[in-house]
Design a protein around this motif. Structure first.
Motif, PDB file in Angstrom:
ATOM      1  N   LEU A   1       0.841  -1.195   0.000  1.00 29.64           N
ATOM      2  CA  LEU A   1       0.000   0.000   0.000  1.00 29.64           C
ATOM      3  C   LEU A   1       0.875   1.243   0.000  1.00 29.64           C
ATOM      4  N   MET A   2       0.426   2.239  -0.752  1.00 30.31           N
ATOM      5  CA  MET A   2       1.091   3.537  -0.801  1.00 30.31           C
ATOM      6  C   MET A   2       0.072   4.560  -0.304  1.00 30.31           C
ATOM      7  N   ARG A   3       0.395   5.270   0.769  1.00 30.42           N
ATOM      8  CA  ARG A   3      -0.566   6.183   1.392  1.00 30.42           C
ATOM      9  C   ARG A   3      -0.722   7.455   0.574  1.00 30.42           C
TER      10      ARG A   3
ATOM     11  N   TYR B   1      -5.448   4.801  -0.189  1.00 31.81           N
ATOM     12  CA  TYR B   1      -4.248   4.056  -0.516  1.00 31.81           C
ATOM     13  C   TYR B   1      -4.271   3.602  -1.964  1.00 31.81           C
ATOM     14  N   ARG B   2      -3.084   3.522  -2.564  1.00 37.25           N
ATOM     15  CA  ARG B   2      -2.894   2.871  -3.850  1.00 37.25           C
ATOM     16  C   ARG B   2      -2.258   1.517  -3.575  1.00 37.25           C
ATOM     17  N   ILE B   3      -2.665   0.523  -4.327  1.00 36.97           N
ATOM     18  CA  ILE B   3      -1.998  -0.774  -4.275  1.00 36.97           C
ATOM     19  C   ILE B   3      -0.990  -0.765  -5.409  1.00 36.97           C
ATOM     20  N   VAL B   4       0.300  -0.891  -5.069  1.00 39.04           N
ATOM     21  CA  VAL B   4       1.350  -0.754  -6.071  1.00 39.04           C
ATOM     22  C   VAL B   4       2.309  -1.935  -6.016  1.00 39.04           C
ATOM     23  N   ALA B   5       2.980  -2.157  -7.134  1.00 39.14           N
ATOM     24  CA  ALA B   5       4.118  -3.071  -7.196  1.00 39.14           C
ATOM     25  C   ALA B   5       5.356  -2.191  -7.097  1.00 39.14           C
TER      26      ALA B   5
ATOM     27  N   GLU C   1     -18.105   3.603   3.703  1.00 41.85           N
ATOM     28  CA  GLU C   1     -18.841   2.545   4.388  1.00 41.85           C
ATOM     29  C   GLU C   1     -19.736   1.846   3.381  1.00 41.85           C
ATOM     30  N   PRO C   2     -19.511   0.641   2.948  1.00 41.60           N
ATOM     31  CA  PRO C   2     -18.346  -0.207   3.221  1.00 41.60           C
ATOM     32  C   PRO C   2     -17.116   0.292   2.456  1.00 41.60           C
ATOM     33  N   SER C   3     -15.948  -0.131   2.885  1.00 46.97           N
ATOM     34  CA  SER C   3     -14.710   0.362   2.278  1.00 46.97           C
ATOM     35  C   SER C   3     -14.646  -0.033   0.801  1.00 46.97           C
ATOM     36  N   ALA C   4     -14.102   0.867  -0.018  1.00 50.35           N
ATOM     37  CA  ALA C   4     -14.060   0.677  -1.464  1.00 50.35           C
ATOM     38  C   ALA C   4     -12.717   0.082  -1.871  1.00 50.35           C
ATOM     39  N   ILE C   5     -12.776  -1.004  -2.630  1.00 50.07           N
ATOM     40  CA  ILE C   5     -11.575  -1.659  -3.127  1.00 50.07           C
ATOM     41  C   ILE C   5     -11.734  -1.839  -4.630  1.00 50.07           C
ATOM     42  N   THR C   6     -10.776  -1.318  -5.397  1.00 48.17           N
ATOM     43  CA  THR C   6     -10.742  -1.571  -6.835  1.00 48.17           C
ATOM     44  C   THR C   6      -9.360  -2.101  -7.173  1.00 48.17           C
ATOM     45  N   VAL C   7      -9.319  -3.292  -7.749  1.00 47.22           N
ATOM     46  CA  VAL C   7      -8.057  -3.933  -8.084  1.00 47.22           C
ATOM     47  C   VAL C   7      -8.132  -4.457  -9.504  1.00 47.22           C
ATOM     48  N   ASP C   8      -7.078  -4.230 -10.284  1.00 51.60           N
ATOM     49  CA  ASP C   8      -6.960  -4.836 -11.602  1.00 51.60           C
ATOM     50  C   ASP C   8      -6.402  -6.244 -11.390  1.00 51.60           C
ATOM     51  N   ASN C   9      -7.302  -7.224 -11.340  1.00 53.19           N
ATOM     52  CA  ASN C   9      -6.909  -8.591 -10.997  1.00 53.19           C
ATOM     53  C   ASN C   9      -5.912  -9.177 -11.994  1.00 53.19           C
ATOM     54  N   ASP C  10      -6.034  -8.827 -13.273  1.00 52.73           N
ATOM     55  CA  ASP C  10      -5.101  -9.367 -14.273  1.00 52.73           C
ATOM     56  C   ASP C  10      -3.665  -8.920 -13.982  1.00 52.73           C
ATOM     57  N   LYS C  11      -3.498  -7.638 -13.658  1.00 52.02           N
ATOM     58  CA  LYS C  11      -2.159  -7.128 -13.337  1.00 52.02           C
ATOM     59  C   LYS C  11      -1.638  -7.767 -12.053  1.00 52.02           C
TER      60      LYS C  11
ATOM     61  N   ILE D   1       0.833   0.758 -10.750  1.00 48.57           N
ATOM     62  CA  ILE D   1      -0.339   0.870  -9.880  1.00 48.57           C
ATOM     63  C   ILE D   1      -1.289  -0.275 -10.222  1.00 48.57           C
ATOM     64  N   LEU D   2      -1.698  -1.017  -9.193  1.00 44.06           N
ATOM     65  CA  LEU D   2      -2.583  -2.159  -9.405  1.00 44.06           C
ATOM     66  C   LEU D   2      -4.021  -1.883  -8.981  1.00 44.06           C
ATOM     67  N   GLY D   3      -4.230  -0.868  -8.142  1.00 46.59           N
ATOM     68  CA  GLY D   3      -5.586  -0.579  -7.696  1.00 46.59           C
ATOM     69  C   GLY D   3      -5.615   0.492  -6.628  1.00 46.59           C
ATOM     70  N   HIS D   4      -6.807   0.671  -6.039  1.00 48.28           N
ATOM     71  CA  HIS D   4      -7.024   1.676  -4.999  1.00 48.28           C
ATOM     72  C   HIS D   4      -7.808   1.063  -3.855  1.00 48.28           C
ATOM     73  N   TYR D   5      -7.610   1.627  -2.663  1.00 51.01           N
ATOM     74  CA  TYR D   5      -8.323   1.181  -1.469  1.00 51.01           C
ATOM     75  C   TYR D   5      -8.699   2.415  -0.665  1.00 51.01           C
ATOM     76  N   ASP D   6      -9.996   2.565  -0.378  1.00 52.62           N
ATOM     77  CA  ASP D   6     -10.484   3.690   0.417  1.00 52.62           C
ATOM     78  C   ASP D   6     -11.164   3.141   1.664  1.00 52.62           C
ATOM     79  N   PRO D   7     -10.454   3.134   2.806  1.00 52.46           N
ATOM     80  CA  PRO D   7     -11.031   2.558   4.020  1.00 52.46           C
ATOM     81  C   PRO D   7     -12.061   3.448   4.706  1.00 52.46           C
ATOM     82  N   ARG D   8     -12.174   4.697   4.297  1.00 48.90           N
ATOM     83  CA  ARG D   8     -13.064   5.634   4.987  1.00 48.90           C
ATOM     84  C   ARG D   8     -14.512   5.513   4.528  1.00 48.90           C
TER      85      ARG D   8
END
Length: 87
Positions: free
Chosen positions: A6-8, A17-21, A44-54, A35-42
């Motif tokens: 995670l990158m803040r 957060y960004r999900i990064v390699a 409700e419910p928390s948002a997760i977007t991930v490029d599963n192929d990458k 960059i593989l995706g994004h995560y927003d914990p704030r």
């Protein structure tokens, strides 16, 4: 070694957060490879977007996810895709 981590981002006390390699030697918010995706914990419910192929492609190349990213990849289904292709 490449790590998936995670990158803040965001303002003070409003993290997203960004999900990064990234190279394991680079700092948390430093250089990254992709960059593989994004995560927003704030939200409700928390948002997760991930490029599963990458994500699966990086896992096949030997990238090691951190504990937090491994949980997020399990939620998004990327770990299941990786386990299905590995066996």
């Amino acid at each position: 070694m490449v790590k998936l981590r995670l990158m803040r981002m965001g303002k003070t006390k409003q993290p997203t957060y960004r999900i990064v390699a990234a190279d394991a030697r680079s700092p948390r918010n430093g250089r990254f490879i992709e960059i593989l995706g994004h995560y927003d914990p704030r939200r409700e419910p928390s948002a997760i977007t991930v490029d599963n192929d990458k994500a699966v492609a990086w896992l096949k190349k030997g990238a090691q996810p951190t504990e937090a990213v491994a949980k997020l990849l399990k939620i998004s289904g990327a770990m299941d895709d990786f386990a299905g292709t590995a066996s």
